[in-house]
Write a protein that holds these residues in place. Structure first.
Motif, mmCIF file in Angstrom:
data_model
loop_
_atom_site.group_PDB
_atom_site.id
_atom_site.type_symbol
_atom_site.label_atom_id
_atom_site.label_comp_id
_atom_site.label_asym_id
_atom_site.label_seq_id
_atom_site.Cartn_x
_atom_site.Cartn_y
_atom_site.Cartn_z
ATOM 1 N N VAL A 1 -19.885 -3.031 -7.682
ATOM 2 C CA VAL A 1 -18.637 -2.279 -7.632
ATOM 3 C C VAL A 1 -18.883 -0.858 -8.126
ATOM 4 N N THR A 2 -18.424 0.122 -7.346
ATOM 5 C CA THR A 2 -18.586 1.534 -7.715
ATOM 6 C C THR A 2 -17.247 2.254 -7.544
ATOM 7 N N GLY A 3 -16.853 3.004 -8.582
ATOM 8 C CA GLY A 3 -15.605 3.761 -8.527
ATOM 9 C C GLY A 3 -15.855 5.227 -8.227
ATOM 10 N N TYR A 4 -14.922 5.861 -7.513
ATOM 11 C CA TYR A 4 -15.026 7.276 -7.158
ATOM 12 C C TYR A 4 -13.697 7.973 -7.430
ATOM 13 N N THR A 5 -13.764 9.283 -7.638
ATOM 14 C CA THR A 5 -12.556 10.102 -7.810
ATOM 15 C C THR A 5 -12.606 11.270 -6.833
ATOM 16 N N ASP A 6 -11.522 12.045 -6.804
ATOM 17 C CA ASP A 6 -11.574 13.286 -6.036
ATOM 18 C C ASP A 6 -12.172 14.372 -6.940
ATOM 19 N N SER A 7 -12.138 15.617 -6.512
ATOM 20 C CA SER A 7 -12.806 16.690 -7.257
ATOM 21 C C SER A 7 -11.888 17.404 -8.241
ATOM 22 N N VAL A 8 -10.651 16.945 -8.341
ATOM 23 C CA VAL A 8 -9.713 17.587 -9.263
ATOM 24 C C VAL A 8 -10.077 17.166 -10.692
ATOM 25 N N GLY A 9 -10.203 18.172 -11.594
ATOM 26 C CA GLY A 9 -10.503 17.860 -12.980
ATOM 27 C C GLY A 9 -11.958 18.054 -13.330
ATOM 28 N N GLY B 1 -17.844 9.109 -10.122
ATOM 29 C CA GLY B 1 -17.049 10.333 -10.227
ATOM 30 C C GLY B 1 -16.690 10.899 -8.872
ATOM 31 N N GLU B 2 -16.853 12.217 -8.772
ATOM 32 C CA GLU B 2 -16.476 12.909 -7.538
ATOM 33 C C GLU B 2 -17.620 13.036 -6.544
ATOM 34 N N SER B 3 -18.749 12.377 -6.813
ATOM 35 C CA SER B 3 -19.889 12.440 -5.896
ATOM 36 C C SER B 3 -19.615 11.603 -4.637
ATOM 37 N N ASN B 4 -20.378 11.876 -3.606
ATOM 38 C CA ASN B 4 -20.302 11.127 -2.341
ATOM 39 C C ASN B 4 -18.897 11.089 -1.737
ATOM 40 N N PRO B 5 -18.249 12.219 -1.584
ATOM 41 C CA PRO B 5 -16.907 12.209 -0.974
ATOM 42 C C PRO B 5 -16.987 11.766 0.489
ATOM 43 N N VAL B 6 -15.954 11.078 0.946
ATOM 44 C CA VAL B 6 -15.914 10.631 2.334
ATOM 45 C C VAL B 6 -14.960 11.504 3.151
ATOM 46 N N ALA B 7 -14.311 12.427 2.504
ATOM 47 C CA ALA B 7 -13.381 13.340 3.181
ATOM 48 C C ALA B 7 -13.321 14.645 2.396
ATOM 49 N N SER B 8 -12.644 15.618 2.944
ATOM 50 C CA SER B 8 -12.535 16.915 2.289
ATOM 51 C C SER B 8 -11.618 16.828 1.066
ATOM 52 N N ASN B 9 -12.029 17.480 -0.016
ATOM 53 C CA ASN B 9 -11.187 17.554 -1.215
ATOM 54 C C ASN B 9 -10.200 18.718 -1.151
ATOM 55 N N GLN B 10 -10.137 19.394 -0.015
ATOM 56 C CA GLN B 10 -9.271 20.556 0.126
ATOM 57 C C GLN B 10 -7.849 20.181 0.541
ATOM 58 N N THR B 11 -7.657 18.916 0.927
ATOM 59 C CA THR B 11 -6.317 18.479 1.353
ATOM 60 C C THR B 11 -5.899 17.246 0.559
ATOM 61 N N PRO B 12 -4.606 17.025 0.401
ATOM 62 C CA PRO B 12 -4.127 15.825 -0.295
ATOM 63 C C PRO B 12 -4.607 14.542 0.382
ATOM 64 N N GLY C 1 -7.356 14.122 2.168
ATOM 65 C CA GLY C 1 -8.784 13.944 1.911
ATOM 66 C C GLY C 1 -9.047 13.451 0.508
ATOM 67 N N ARG C 2 -8.324 14.025 -0.470
ATOM 68 C CA ARG C 2 -8.505 13.596 -1.862
ATOM 69 C C ARG C 2 -8.090 12.134 -2.046
ATOM 70 N N ALA C 3 -7.065 11.708 -1.331
ATOM 71 C CA ALA C 3 -6.629 10.313 -1.418
ATOM 72 C C ALA C 3 -7.726 9.370 -0.917
ATOM 73 N N GLN C 4 -8.443 9.778 0.118
ATOM 74 C CA GLN C 4 -9.538 8.946 0.630
ATOM 75 C C GLN C 4 -10.709 8.877 -0.348
ATOM 76 N N ASN C 5 -10.928 9.987 -1.070
ATOM 77 C CA ASN C 5 -12.040 10.025 -2.022
ATOM 78 C C ASN C 5 -11.762 9.212 -3.282
ATOM 79 N N ARG C 6 -10.492 9.033 -3.627
ATOM 80 C CA ARG C 6 -10.149 8.196 -4.778
ATOM 81 C C ARG C 6 -10.191 6.730 -4.328
ATOM 82 N N ARG C 7 -11.328 6.115 -4.571
ATOM 83 C CA ARG C 7 -11.538 4.790 -4.010
ATOM 84 C C ARG C 7 -12.459 3.969 -4.904
ATOM 85 N N THR C 8 -12.477 2.680 -4.649
ATOM 86 C CA THR C 8 -13.429 1.771 -5.280
ATOM 87 C C THR C 8 -14.127 0.989 -4.173
ATOM 88 N N GLU C 9 -15.436 0.976 -4.187
ATOM 89 C CA GLU C 9 -16.189 0.268 -3.155
ATOM 90 C C GLU C 9 -16.819 -0.990 -3.740
#
Length: 230
Positions: A159-167, A204-215, A217-225
Motif C-alpha cells: 500500500v502506497t499513499g500519495y498527495t497533491d503538490s499543495v503544501g 507524498g507528491e511524487s509520481n503524479p498521475v495528473a496535472s497539479n495545476q487544476t482541481p 488533476g490534484r484530486a486524481q493525485n490524492r490517492r492510495t494505491e
C-alpha cells in the motif's frame, strides 16, 4: 476354339483365387460367389449339365482358398493381421490405419493468472489536514475490502499513499504515509488479514498521475494505491 473356351474360365478362376489371398477370412462368401461363377463357366465347357456342378466346385474351392490364404483379423479391430501393428488391441477401442489405438489429444487451455494488479483508491478525502477516515470514506473501503477477501485471498498487498503538490513536501510525505496506514488499518478491521500487508509507504507528491495545476488533476493525485501480488 475349345482351347480358348477352356482357358478363359480357368484364367477367371485363377484370378479369383489369387485375389482372395489379399482378402480377409471373413470375405469367403464373396470369394465363393465369384468362384461359383468361374466354376459354372468351366462346367459349361463340357455341357450345360456340368454347369451346376462346376459352380458348386468353383464356389467351394474359392471359399476354402480364401479361408486358408486370406488375411485374418485376430483382435477384431477391422485391420487385417498383415497390416496390424498392434495385434492385441482390446475390443471396442478405436484404431488407426495401422491397427493401433487412437490416442486422444487433450488440449489444455492455459489459464492466464494476473500476477500483479493495482487498485487505485481515489475520492477518499479524509478529514481536513488529517489521516482520519470519514463515513463516506469507510463506505468506499468496505467495497474494496470485500473484493480483496474474495479475489486476493492470501495475496501480498503493498500500500502506497500519495498527495497533491499543495503544501510542504516533507509534510505531504508524512501525511501520505499516515493516510495509507489509516486505509490499511480499516481494511484489517474489515477482515483482510494483517499478514497480507507486506509494506505500507507514503510517497507524498511524487509520481503524479495528473496535472497539479487544476482541481481535477490534484484530486486524481490524492490517492492510495494497493498493489496485489499473487
Amino acid at each position: 476354339m475349345s482351347i480358348i473356351r477352356t482357358a478363359v474360365p480357368l484364367v477367371v478362376l485363377t484370378g479369383v483365387l489369387t485375389g482372395c489371398a489379399g482378402l480377409q477370412k471373413t470375405d469367403w462368401p464373396t470369394c465363393a460367389a465369384v468362384g461359383g461363377v468361374g466354376g459354372a463357366a468351366l462346367g459349361a465347357i463340357k455341357s450345360s449339365a456340368w454347369a451346376g456342378g462346376g459352380a458348386v466346385f468353383g464356389a467351394g474351392m474359392a471359399a476354402a482358398y480364401c479361408w486358408v490364404h486370406g488375411d485374418g483379423d485376430a483382435d477384431g479391430d477391422g485391420v487385417p493381421d498383415s497390416r496390424d501393428k498392434c495385434p492385441d488391441t482390446p475390443q471396442g477401442v478405436k484404431v488407426d490405419a495401422a491397427g493401433c489405438p487412437i490416442v486422444a489429444v487433450v488440449v489444455v487451455e492455459e489459464v492466464v493468472v494476473v500476477k500483479q494488479e493495482a487498485i487505485v483508491v481515489r475520492d477518499v478525502n479524509f478529514e481536513f489536514n488529517s489521516a482520519r477516515l470519514t463515513a463516506a470514506d469507510k463506505e468506499k473501503l468496505n467495497i474494496i475490502a470485500a473484493r480483496l477477501k474474495k479475489d486476493a485471498a492470501n495475496a501480498q498487498l503493498k500500500v502506497t499513499g500519495y498527495t497533491d503538490s499543495v503544501g510542504n513536501e516533507a509534510y505531504n510525505l508524512k501525511l501520505s504515509k499516515a493516510r495509507a496506514q489509516s486505509v490499511v488499518e480499516y481494511l484489517i478491521d474489515s477482515g483482510v488479514p494483517r499478514s497480507q500487508f507486506v509494506s505500507v509507504e507514503g510517497a507524498g507528491e511524487s509520481n503524479p498521475v495528473a496535472s497539479n495545476q487544476t482541481p481535477e488533476g490534484r484530486a486524481q493525485n490524492r490517492r492510495t494505491e494497493i498493489l496485489i501480488i499473487r
